[in-house]
Design a protein around this motif. Structure first.
Motif, PDB file in Angstrom:
ATOM      1  N   ALA A  28       0.818  -1.208   0.000  1.00 49.80           N
ATOM      2  CA  ALA A  28       0.000   0.000   0.000  1.00 49.80           C
ATOM      3  C   ALA A  28       0.852   1.258   0.000  1.00 49.80           C
ATOM      4  O   ALA A  28       0.556   2.231  -0.706  1.00 49.80           O
ATOM      5  CB  ALA A  28      -0.944   0.002   1.205  1.00 49.80           C
ATOM      6  N   ARG A  80       1.761   1.897  -3.815  1.00 43.90           N
ATOM      7  CA  ARG A  80       0.518   2.641  -4.018  1.00 43.90           C
ATOM      8  C   ARG A  80      -0.626   1.698  -4.386  1.00 43.90           C
ATOM      9  O   ARG A  80      -1.466   2.000  -5.234  1.00 43.90           O
ATOM     10  CB  ARG A  80       0.699   3.721  -5.094  1.00 43.90           C
ATOM     11  CG  ARG A  80       1.740   4.758  -4.760  1.00 43.90           C
ATOM     12  CD  ARG A  80       1.903   5.807  -5.843  1.00 43.90           C
ATOM     13  NE  ARG A  80       0.673   6.593  -6.009  1.00 43.90           N
ATOM     14  CZ  ARG A  80      -0.027   6.630  -7.153  1.00 43.90           C
ATOM     15  NH1 ARG A  80       0.367   5.932  -8.210  1.00 43.90           N
ATOM     16  NH2 ARG A  80      -1.107   7.356  -7.243  1.00 43.90           N
ATOM     17  N   CYS A 128      -4.006   0.393  -3.998  1.00 44.26           N
ATOM     18  CA  CYS A 128      -5.204   0.965  -3.382  1.00 44.26           C
ATOM     19  C   CYS A 128      -6.390   0.721  -4.301  1.00 44.26           C
ATOM     20  O   CYS A 128      -6.331   1.029  -5.495  1.00 44.26           O
ATOM     21  CB  CYS A 128      -5.002   2.459  -3.145  1.00 44.26           C
ATOM     22  SG  CYS A 128      -6.490   3.359  -2.640  1.00 44.26           S
ATOM     23  N   SER A 129      -7.466   0.180  -3.765  1.00 46.29           N
ATOM     24  CA  SER A 129      -8.634  -0.139  -4.586  1.00 46.29           C
ATOM     25  C   SER A 129      -9.312   1.122  -5.117  1.00 46.29           C
ATOM     26  O   SER A 129      -9.586   1.234  -6.321  1.00 46.29           O
ATOM     27  CB  SER A 129      -9.625  -0.978  -3.783  1.00 46.29           C
ATOM     28  OG  SER A 129      -9.941  -0.350  -2.549  1.00 46.29           O
ATOM     29  N   MET A 139     -11.403   6.146   0.938  1.00 48.51           N
ATOM     30  CA  MET A 139     -10.560   4.975   1.164  1.00 48.51           C
ATOM     31  C   MET A 139     -11.437   3.837   1.655  1.00 48.51           C
ATOM     32  O   MET A 139     -12.549   4.056   2.144  1.00 48.51           O
ATOM     33  CB  MET A 139      -9.460   5.276   2.185  1.00 48.51           C
ATOM     34  CG  MET A 139      -9.972   5.613   3.574  1.00 48.51           C
ATOM     35  SD  MET A 139      -8.735   6.405   4.640  1.00 48.51           S
ATOM     36  CE  MET A 139      -8.870   8.118   4.100  1.00 48.51           C
ATOM     37  N   GLY A 178      -7.354   0.542   3.089  1.00 50.14           N
ATOM     38  CA  GLY A 178      -6.669   1.800   2.821  1.00 50.14           C
ATOM     39  C   GLY A 178      -6.569   2.688   4.046  1.00 50.14           C
ATOM     40  O   GLY A 178      -5.581   3.406   4.232  1.00 50.14           O
ATOM     41  N   ARG A 188      -3.175   4.152   5.529  1.00 53.47           N
ATOM     42  CA  ARG A 188      -2.940   5.589   5.694  1.00 53.47           C
ATOM     43  C   ARG A 188      -2.652   5.940   7.148  1.00 53.47           C
ATOM     44  O   ARG A 188      -1.869   6.859   7.419  1.00 53.47           O
ATOM     45  CB  ARG A 188      -4.152   6.376   5.190  1.00 53.47           C
ATOM     46  CG  ARG A 188      -4.330   6.312   3.684  1.00 53.47           C
ATOM     47  CD  ARG A 188      -5.324   7.343   3.203  1.00 53.47           C
ATOM     48  NE  ARG A 188      -5.589   7.214   1.789  1.00 53.47           N
ATOM     49  CZ  ARG A 188      -6.331   8.060   1.093  1.00 53.47           C
ATOM     50  NH1 ARG A 188      -6.890   9.106   1.699  1.00 53.47           N
ATOM     51  NH2 ARG A 188      -6.535   7.880  -0.189  1.00 53.47           N
TER      52      ARG A 188
END
Length: 351
Positions: A26, A30, A32-33, A104, A108, A112
């Motif tokens: 992640a 990067r 990320c859905s 997100m 996510g 984050r």
């Protein structure tokens, strides 16, 4: 002196190791859905979406290789439940819309948070609580009445490879591995993806993280005595379970979910330090925070109805080729697209 390790600790360790892979991907890759969906719809790039496909292809290949070797039961969690198409559609749409509002998904948010984003901490809490409200709290009777979850009946589990095997007489593992190889070949045929090997690498790392979950919990279930469930990563109910464990850990055993959430956070924290991206952030606009909390609440409820989130259905269940996975993933995409359109361009007709 030997220090005994319990089965609960072993499955938590499997969750931790797999979660580390996801958390690193992640922050370092990067992965990320929502970012992948936004890139595809508004950024003119499907590279991150295809990186998700790499993760999926690796996970499918690995899962069915484990099944062929007798190291994974042929009907783990997502294949043991009777598929309810309406639950997949409704839950996926609600989850996708909530994901767009929050900016997100649950996975996510943990990632984050590992990078210092305190807004994500609020989303994690709100999503974890809302999940349990719908799963076993005041809204549980309504959920059960509208979208009952029942064990699958019949000799053939509700999965694509299993159904094709029943129709053709071919081995389940062979069909599943062929599908996984086809998925990988399809996504790797995209030249822009080939020009970004890091996207391929971190997609494969995510697929490995999903495999670690399946393989680790299957090994403990096969060699242990406590009947631990065979599972892999998901980030809806596990958020609530992790919150409960941190509050009542002296009276609750460790679990795969707790290890998985902790692993993603640690991996994301390490990745943010390596990349030099760690910094404390907070929400300065109360309206933005209100929208994100609402989105987190929708994600929690939607994930319970759909029996999984972007990772739980979009990767873990998809790696088993469960019928629910592509339908839920499509519904999540549609819900997210609707929410992103509302946030980015509104609903005014084009001139």
């Amino acid at each position: 002196m030997d220090i005994p390790i319990t089965e609960h600790q072993l499955v938590a360790l499997a969750g931790l190791l797999g979660g580390l892979c996801l958390g690193l991907a992640a922050r370092m890759g990067r992965f990320c859905s929502l970012g992948a969906i936004e890139d595809a719809l508004y950024g003119g790039s499907t590279v991150r979406l295809r990186s998700w496909g790499v993760a999926l292809g690796v996970a499918i290949l690995g899962v069915f290789a484990l099944m062929g070797a007798g190291l994974l039961p042929e009907a783990p969690y997502h294949l043991a439940l009777r598929w309810n198409p309406w639950a997949s559609i409704a839950g996926g749409l609600v989850f996708g819309y909530g994901m767009a509002l929050s900016g997100m998904c649950g996975f996510g948010a943990i990632a984050r948070l590992g990078g210092g984003d305190l807004r994500s901490f609020v989303i994690v809490l709100a999503m974890g609580v809302s999940t349990f409200i719908v799963l076993s709290g005041p809204l549980a009777p309504l959920r059960v009445a509208l979208f009952p979850q029942e064990l699958a009946t019949g000799a053939v589990p509700p999965g694509i490879a299993h159904r094709l095997a029943a129709l053709t007489g071919l081995p389940v593992a062979g069909i599943g591995m062929a599908i996984g190889a086809a998925v990988l070949a399809g996504v790797l045929a995209h030249r822009p993806l080939l020009r970004k090997p890091s996207a391929i690498l971190w997609g494969a790392v995510v697929g490995l993280g999903v495999l670690i979950g399946w393989a680790g919990t299957a090994w403990v279930a096969r060699t242990g005595f406590e009947g631990t469930p065979v599972m892999s990563h998901s980030f809806a109910a596990p958020l609530g379970e992790s919150i409960l464990w941190w509050m009542t850990g002296s009276g609750r055993p460790l679990s795969f979910a707790v290890g998985s959430v902790a692993g993603v956070w640690l991996g994301a924290f390490a990745g943010s330090l390596i990349k030099g991206h760690f910094r404390w952030e907070a929400c300065e606009d109360p309206r933005e925070l209100r929208r994100q909390i609402l989105g987190a609440g929708l994600m929690g409820g939607g994930a319970v109805v759909a029996v999984g989130c972007t990772v739980g259905q979009g990767l873990s269940a998809f790696s088993l080729l469960a019928f629910s996975a592509p339908v839920t993933a499509t519904a999540i995409f549609a819900g997210a697209a609707f929410g992103l359109r509302q946030l980015i361009v509104g609903f005014q007709p084009a001139e």
